[in-house]
Design a protein around this motif. Sequence first.
Motif, PDB file in Angstrom:
ATOM      1  N   TYR A  60     -36.773 -81.103 -20.403  1.00 32.21           N
ATOM      2  CA  TYR A  60     -35.376 -81.439 -20.102  1.00 32.21           C
ATOM      3  C   TYR A  60     -35.263 -82.824 -19.478  1.00 32.21           C
ATOM      4  CZ  TYR A  60     -34.583 -76.512 -20.895  1.00 32.21           C
ATOM      5  OH  TYR A  60     -34.517 -75.273 -21.471  1.00 32.21           O
ATOM      6  N   ASP A  62     -33.615 -85.391 -16.740  1.00 34.38           N
ATOM      7  CA  ASP A  62     -33.373 -85.199 -15.321  1.00 34.38           C
ATOM      8  C   ASP A  62     -31.933 -84.789 -15.022  1.00 34.38           C
ATOM      9  OD1 ASP A  62     -35.559 -87.953 -14.285  1.00 34.38           O
ATOM     10  OD2 ASP A  62     -35.987 -85.857 -14.793  1.00 34.38           O
ATOM     11  N   GLN A  65     -31.601 -80.905 -15.874  1.00 33.09           N
ATOM     12  CA  GLN A  65     -32.620 -79.956 -15.421  1.00 33.09           C
ATOM     13  C   GLN A  65     -32.003 -78.916 -14.494  1.00 33.09           C
ATOM     14  OE1 GLN A  65     -36.168 -80.230 -16.126  1.00 33.09           O
ATOM     15  NE2 GLN A  65     -36.152 -78.158 -15.290  1.00 33.09           N
ATOM     16  N   GLY A  66     -32.269 -77.645 -14.792  1.00 36.05           N
ATOM     17  CA  GLY A  66     -31.754 -76.569 -13.969  1.00 36.05           C
ATOM     18  C   GLY A  66     -30.372 -76.073 -14.344  1.00 36.05           C
ATOM     19  N   ARG A  67     -29.676 -76.802 -15.189  1.00 36.40           N
ATOM     20  CA  ARG A  67     -28.322 -76.391 -15.609  1.00 36.40           C
ATOM     21  C   ARG A  67     -28.246 -76.047 -17.088  1.00 36.40           C
ATOM     22  NH1 ARG A  67     -24.301 -79.966 -15.528  1.00 36.40           N
ATOM     23  NH2 ARG A  67     -25.654 -81.790 -15.795  1.00 36.40           N
TER      24      ARG A  67
END
Length: 121
Positions: A60, A62, A65-67
């Motif tokens: 992913y 930056d 990332q995480g979403r």
Amino acid sequence: QGQLVESGGGLVQAGGSLRLSCAASGRTLSWYAMAWFRQTPGKEREFVARIFRTSGRTVYGDAVQGRFAISGNNAMNTVYLQMNSLKPEDTAVYYCAAGRGGAAPPNYDYWGQGTQVTVSS
């Protein structure tokens, strides 16, 4: 010849979710990785996420990332991008691509037509 067709874009409020789909056919199915990029007017195309066709490994950017989450069906002829916790800065045209991998657009030989994602504040 190969073809990639995206769908699923639209208008969503900040904090909401959307899922994009990319249907691949033809020679695109033989490529090493499939990826999502996005682009806004006047800016370079930005890497969002990629998935390796045989291993399923994901990478992913930056900013997402995480979403966001990229995935594919068992045949890996359809790739998805699940976008959660969307922000106005995620507004862009999103493109699906197939190619050798990496984060650089020139690594990808096949591109879809793009689908607009607009996130309102």
